[in-house]
Design an enzyme around this catalytic site. Structure first.
Site, PDB file in Angstrom:
ATOM      1  N   GLU A 100     -17.941  -2.541  24.345  1.00 43.41           N
ATOM      2  CA  GLU A 100     -17.261  -3.835  24.417  1.00 43.41           C
ATOM      3  C   GLU A 100     -16.021  -3.903  23.524  1.00 43.41           C
ATOM      4  O   GLU A 100     -14.982  -4.421  23.930  1.00 43.41           O
ATOM      5  CB  GLU A 100     -18.222  -4.971  24.036  1.00 43.41           C
ATOM      6  CG  GLU A 100     -19.325  -5.230  25.047  1.00 43.41           C
ATOM      7  CD  GLU A 100     -20.598  -4.461  24.734  1.00 43.41           C
ATOM      8  OE1 GLU A 100     -21.628  -4.746  25.368  1.00 43.41           O
ATOM      9  OE2 GLU A 100     -20.550  -3.583  23.848  1.00 43.41           O
ATOM     10  N   HIS A 146       0.833  -1.198   0.000  1.00 42.59           N
ATOM     11  CA  HIS A 146       0.000   0.000   0.000  1.00 42.59           C
ATOM     12  C   HIS A 146       0.873   1.255   0.000  1.00 42.59           C
ATOM     13  O   HIS A 146       1.184   1.802   1.063  1.00 42.59           O
ATOM     14  CB  HIS A 146      -0.907   0.000   1.226  1.00 42.59           C
ATOM     15  CG  HIS A 146      -1.782  -1.212   1.326  1.00 42.59           C
ATOM     16  ND1 HIS A 146      -1.301  -2.432   1.768  1.00 42.59           N
ATOM     17  CD2 HIS A 146      -3.106  -1.399   1.060  1.00 42.59           C
ATOM     18  CE1 HIS A 146      -2.295  -3.309   1.755  1.00 42.59           C
ATOM     19  NE2 HIS A 146      -3.390  -2.713   1.333  1.00 42.59           N
ATOM     20  N   HIS A 158     -30.030 -12.955  24.182  1.00 40.48           N
ATOM     21  CA  HIS A 158     -29.053 -12.924  25.271  1.00 40.48           C
ATOM     22  C   HIS A 158     -28.557 -14.316  25.675  1.00 40.48           C
ATOM     23  O   HIS A 158     -27.712 -14.424  26.565  1.00 40.48           O
ATOM     24  CB  HIS A 158     -29.668 -12.243  26.502  1.00 40.48           C
ATOM     25  CG  HIS A 158     -29.728 -10.752  26.391  1.00 40.48           C
ATOM     26  ND1 HIS A 158     -30.346 -10.103  25.348  1.00 40.48           N
ATOM     27  CD2 HIS A 158     -29.234  -9.776  27.202  1.00 40.48           C
ATOM     28  CE1 HIS A 158     -30.243  -8.791  25.513  1.00 40.48           C
ATOM     29  NE2 HIS A 158     -29.570  -8.572  26.632  1.00 40.48           N
ATOM     30  N   HIS A 197      -4.078   3.606  -3.207  1.00 41.91           N
ATOM     31  CA  HIS A 197      -4.194   2.985  -1.881  1.00 41.91           C
ATOM     32  C   HIS A 197      -3.429   1.664  -1.790  1.00 41.91           C
ATOM     33  O   HIS A 197      -2.580   1.493  -0.921  1.00 41.91           O
ATOM     34  CB  HIS A 197      -5.662   2.752  -1.528  1.00 41.91           C
ATOM     35  CG  HIS A 197      -5.860   2.017  -0.236  1.00 41.91           C
ATOM     36  ND1 HIS A 197      -5.928   2.664   0.974  1.00 41.91           N
ATOM     37  CD2 HIS A 197      -5.982   0.690   0.036  1.00 41.91           C
ATOM     38  CE1 HIS A 197      -6.084   1.771   1.941  1.00 41.91           C
ATOM     39  NE2 HIS A 197      -6.131   0.562   1.396  1.00 41.91           N
TER      40      HIS A 197
END
Length: 654
Positions: A407, A28, A469, A261
């Site tokens: 999280e 890259h 859950h 890129h």
């Protein structure tokens, strides 16, 4: 002249990027070409590091969140004196080389974190900055032991990833003013220019989260870059963002195009770019003038390192006990934590999460270097520590991190904390939400960080919260991760054994899977059995079948074996708290435990059966998403109550 040396060194970096990617026929070059001046100014004039001692504890940390820009980082490490040779650059992206496609910690001297999955390096940098602050506060005159900056390079792609919002929000909340992030605003991602996929004002986005923001309007303006870095050294209660405006693929035929890129320039276009930069067309040619200028880091770093080593000897004389603790913690010897568990009281009946909570509380009282958190479920996970103190800018003695509902950030930050070193860290949430941080768990396993993960609410027994859950496939996912050890303990004694294994781990993460519901303390469970991954909790004289179980199903398996014995069927019961540790045992031990033929083994686990086929022919589990209802009703509906299992197993073996 200084300016001429800088110009030559930056041009050389760009030339090496062209050569590396052309040689590898992959890589890259785009962002590497445009952001080279900013990274060079950082390393030459500001970064505190010693290339001759790349693991020096008090060095500034640099995390390349845009890991695809590795060709530039390797060229920079070579130029500034790290043990990265021109031959290493020629081997870019080749099997077994010191210069892999994306940076990997432990492979290349000077690489502080593995990166490449966009945004995670940014989030890991938060962990580094948190760890620096905590370690500095732990000791008398702690700034003499640990006092450094954390730098990070991000791009447009990093800031599009959702984890970046979690990271910048938390960093602003924690006022991490020794964190300096460089944002290469080159206007492009792989698929197109950024207006195609992003429209927000990034400066305002960061300012809204309590960041100090500066902008450098031209990536090639050395003095503007210097001025920005100099201002960012100030510690005024805010993390720092330096937005560097650039053009992707600068100096090449692809300048300003997303084609730059991930496409090597090739020989012809590479030579054109080299001419633009005033370089020799000879591949991997670097003039002495560039080396001489780049070795400013070597000179500064060597001096800083020697001063630190001298001062630390004096510190050791003045604070021998504190210095001993500092060394032990950095070698990951947490003897105080282990001593805290001596004589731990096992209760006759207790939920796994409650046993874990009592263990963690004892550790926190004896080991001040404990730092961790649960993503807004501390009260449910039982990780609220006795001090009730969160680690904030105002309460640096705190041991709990207020991650909130973040999280993914929690996972990546813990990786950064552990790579920094000096702390005992934990993180946790409900098992089903391991999915939210799975990418960080994977990267941490690759980085060999010995993090501790606590996952509760481990099965259908979640009950009324329902299938959204109730974890089903998450445990199988964790077990599939290389270099990651997962425990599902069957009682309090096995929870204690799992903790002791986690506290002594050096090069892998550990997850302990915990129940919400109470578990009886079983007569024949063993801490040393946990360390082997599987062992007998009931060994029959003449077994016709073997029951293999973990977690809350272990005591049910024992009850069923007892009932079937009265019916004339003898069964072994094997506790299997850890697939990974059992797989590491020698074949003789494995054969001694799995002593009956494969078709005579039955596994019992209230989660996905995936993975159990290796050990047993008959696998009783849950290959569905579950249902909402009272715990007992749901378990009965899926025929995982004791009576139903007894009938099913008796039918199978009869």
């Amino acid at each position: 002249m200084e300016s001429k040396g800088i110009t030559k060194a930056i041009a050389s970096l760009r030339g090496l990027v062209i050569d590396e990617t052309n040689q590898a026929k992959s890589g890259h070059p785009g962002m590497a070409l445009d952001i080279a001046p900013a990274l060079y100014v950082l390393y030459r004039d500001f970064l505190k590091a010693d290339p001759l001692h790349p693991e020096w504890y008090n060095r500034d940390r640099f995390i390349l969140s845009s890991g695809h820009v590795s060709a530039l980082l390797y060229a920079l490490l070579h130029l500034t004196g790290y043990d990265v040779s021109l031959e290493d650059l020629r081997s870019f992206r080749q099997l077994g080389s010191k210069t892999p496609g994306h940076p990997e910690i432990g492979v290349t001297p000077g690489v502080d974190a593995s990166s490449g999955p966009l945004g995670q390096g940014f989030a890991q940098a938060i962990g580094f900055a948190l760890a620096e602050r905590k370690v500095r506060h732990l000791y008398p005159e702690g700034e003499r032991l640990c006092s450094h900056k954390t730098y990070c390079l991000v791009g447009d792609g990093c800031l599009e990833e959702g984890v970046s919002q979690e990271a910048l929000s938390f960093a602003g909340l924690e006022k991490l003013d020794r964190l300096i992030v460089i944002y290469d605003a080159n206007g492009s991602t792989l698929d197109g220019l950024t207006p195609l996929s992003m429209s927000e004002n990034q400066a305002q986005r960061f300012q809204a989260a309590n960041w100090d923001v500066q902008e450098v309007l031209d990536a090639n303006d050395i003095e503007a870059l210097r001025s920005a870095f100099k201002k960012a050294q100030k510690e005024e209660g805010k993390p720092h963002l330096i937005i560097v405006h650039s053009r992707i693929g600068y100096g090449s035929a692809y300048e300003g195009s997303n084609k730059a890129h991930g496409t090597p320039l090739g020989s012809e276009k590479g030579d054109e770019a080299k001419k633009f930069f005033g370089l020799s067309l000879e591949p991997f040619k670097v003039e002495d003038e560039a080396y001489n200028d780049a070795h400013r880091l070597l000179e500064r770093g060597s001096e800083s390192y020697l001063l630190y080593e001298k001062d630390i000897l004096e510190y050791a004389k003045k604070y021998p006990e504190a210095y001993h603790d500092f060394l032990e913690r950095n070698n990951r010897n947490f003897s105080n934590a282990l001593k805290a568990l001596e004589g731990f009281k096992l209760l006759p009946e207790e939920a796994g999460r409650s046993t874990s909570g009592r263990i963690l509380s004892l550790i926190s009282e004896k080991e001040q270097a404990l730092l961790g958190g649960a993503a807004d479920v501390a009260s449910s996970l039982k990780t609220v520590l006795p001090s009730h103190r969160y680690f904030t800018p105002e309460t640096l003695e705190g041991q709990m991190l207020p991650y909130g509902v973040r999280e993914f950030l929690m996972g990546a930050a813990q990786n950064g904390i552990m790579m920094h070193g000096g702390l005992l860290s934990f993180g946790g949430t409900f098992l089903v939400f391991a999915d939210y941080l799975k990418a960080a768990l994977r990267l941490g396993a690759l980085e060999k960080v010995p993090a501790l993960w606590l996952f509760s609410h481990d099965s259908l027994a979640v009950g009324e919260d329902g299938p959204t859950h109730q974890p089903i496939e998450q445990l199988a996912m964790l077990r599939s991760l290389p270099n990651f050890v997962t425990f599902r303990p069957g009682d309090a004694r096995e929870v204690l054994g799992a903790y002791k294994e986690a506290l002594t781990a050096k090069d892998h993460a550990t997850a302990i899977i915990l129940t919400r519901q109470n578990l009886p303390l079983l007569a024949n469970t063993l801490e040393e059995g946990v360390s082997k991954g599987a062992y007998f909790v009931h060994k029959a004289h003449n077994p016709c079948y073997q029951l293999l179980a973990s977690g809350s199903e272990l005591h049910i398996a024992l009850n069923i074996a007892d009932r079937l014995a009265k019916d004339g069927y003898e069964l072994d019961v094997v506790s299997v708290p850890s697939f990974e540790l059992f797989n590491k045992m020698d074949k003789d031990y494995q054969d001694s435990i799995l002593r009956l033929p494969h078709e005579k083994r039955i596994s019992l686990e209230m989660l996905s059966t995936f993975g159990w086929g290796k050990y047993a022919s008959i696998n009783l589990g849950i290959d569905d998403f579950g249902a909402s209802g009272p715990e007992k009703d749901v378990i009965s509906a899926y025929k995982f109550d004791e009576e139903s299992l007894y009938t099913r197993i008796k039918t199978l073996i009869a």
